[in-house]
Design an enzyme around this catalytic site. Structure first.
Site, PDB file in Angstrom:
ATOM      1  N   THR A  93      37.934  37.203  48.690  1.00 49.89           N
ATOM      2  CA  THR A  93      37.873  38.524  47.987  1.00 49.89           C
ATOM      3  C   THR A  93      38.705  39.404  49.148  1.00 49.89           C
ATOM      4  O   THR A  93      39.001  38.862  49.936  1.00 49.89           O
ATOM      5  CB  THR A  93      36.472  38.893  48.020  1.00 49.89           C
ATOM      6  OG1 THR A  93      36.320  39.893  47.138  1.00 49.89           O
ATOM      7  CG2 THR A  93      35.735  38.943  49.444  1.00 49.89           C
ATOM      8  N   CYS A 191      38.404  35.882  43.697  1.00 52.90           N
ATOM      9  CA  CYS A 191      37.117  34.910  43.452  1.00 52.90           C
ATOM     10  C   CYS A 191      37.698  33.325  42.856  1.00 52.90           C
ATOM     11  O   CYS A 191      36.737  32.715  42.554  1.00 52.90           O
ATOM     12  CB  CYS A 191      36.182  35.462  42.734  1.00 52.90           C
ATOM     13  SG  CYS A 191      35.480  37.021  43.329  1.00 52.90           S
TER      14      CYS A 191
END
EC number: 2.3.1.181
Length: 235
Positions: A93, A191
């Site tokens: 992330t 992700c």
């Protein structure tokens, strides 16, 4: 059960410094729980909620795939970004300016001992907050976080989540894009999920800038309601 939570807004702070600070708070809670068990004591455990905004940084969870970072060290440096492997769940992330990051460091024994429920409550806090801005945010099956237009070709993620828990004590948390520079998301596969876009609240509302303090107040209101908690101001 202590449902009082110390709220700290750390402002603009380096990721590694914040991570170390989280670890210290986390360890103090765990140590208290160990002491209670060993000595049959009844010391109260504390809870914290940290707000922070980080300089550009990419973090990779313990189950993440390094190939999801699409640039090398030199390219990161050119973008004034740093990179860390961290001890949370999830894949890669990004954190950066214009993003509200929240780190609840809670003893879930004070609330409920269910990590699945904890994550769903964090998602619900975001969903309820975005609803106040007229946005229909949702969960995406099998993908932690909060999304818009789930199940369509236009699905896009607005909030990422990744937590760590030990002895029912939590750390790490959520990252909500409010006024984020979305160009930084192009340097990774967010992700680890290919083919889905990322968005920010200001983009969705067609505004140059959204008041981040207002968003924080709404987040806290919904967190307080969901967790049946009370906040008090920390230093």
């Amino acid at each position: 059960m202590n449902k009082n939570i110390e709220l700290q807004d750390l402002g603009f702070k380096d990721y590694k410094q914040t991570w170390d600070y989280q670890e210290n708070l986390f360890k103090a809670i765990v140590d208290t729980k160990i002491k209670n068990r060993r000595e049959n004591a009844a010391l109260e455990t504390k809870n914290y909620f940290l707000f922070v905004e980080h300089p550009h940084v990419y973090t990779l969870g313990k189950s993440g795939d390094m190939s999801n970072l699409l640039v090398d060290e030199a390219q990161l440096k050119a973008k004034n970004a740093s990179f860390y492997k961290v001890n949370r769940g999830g894949d890669i992330t990004y954190h950066g300016p214009g993003q509200i990051v929240g780190y609840p460091i809670l003893d879930l024994d004070n609330f409920f001992t269910d990590i699945h429920k904890y994550l769903r409550f964090l998602e619900e806090m975001i969903i309820l907050t975005l609803a106040e801005y007229g946005l229909k945010a949702e969960r995406s099956p099998g993908e932690t976080g909060v999304w818009l237009d789930v199940g369509t070709p236009f699905a896009r993620k607005i909030c990422a989540m990744g937590v760590r828990a030990s002895r029912w004590v939590t750390m790490h948390g959520f990252a909500l894009n409010v006024n984020a520079d979305l160009g930084y998301f192009d340097l990774m596969i967010p992700c680890g999920i290919r083919g889905k876009a990322v968005t920010s609240l200001n983009v969705e509302l067609g505004l140059e800038k959204v008041d981040e303090s207002e968003v924080k107040a709404k987040l806290l209101k919904h967190f307080k309601s969901l967790f049946e908690a009370e906040f008090y101001q920390g230093s």
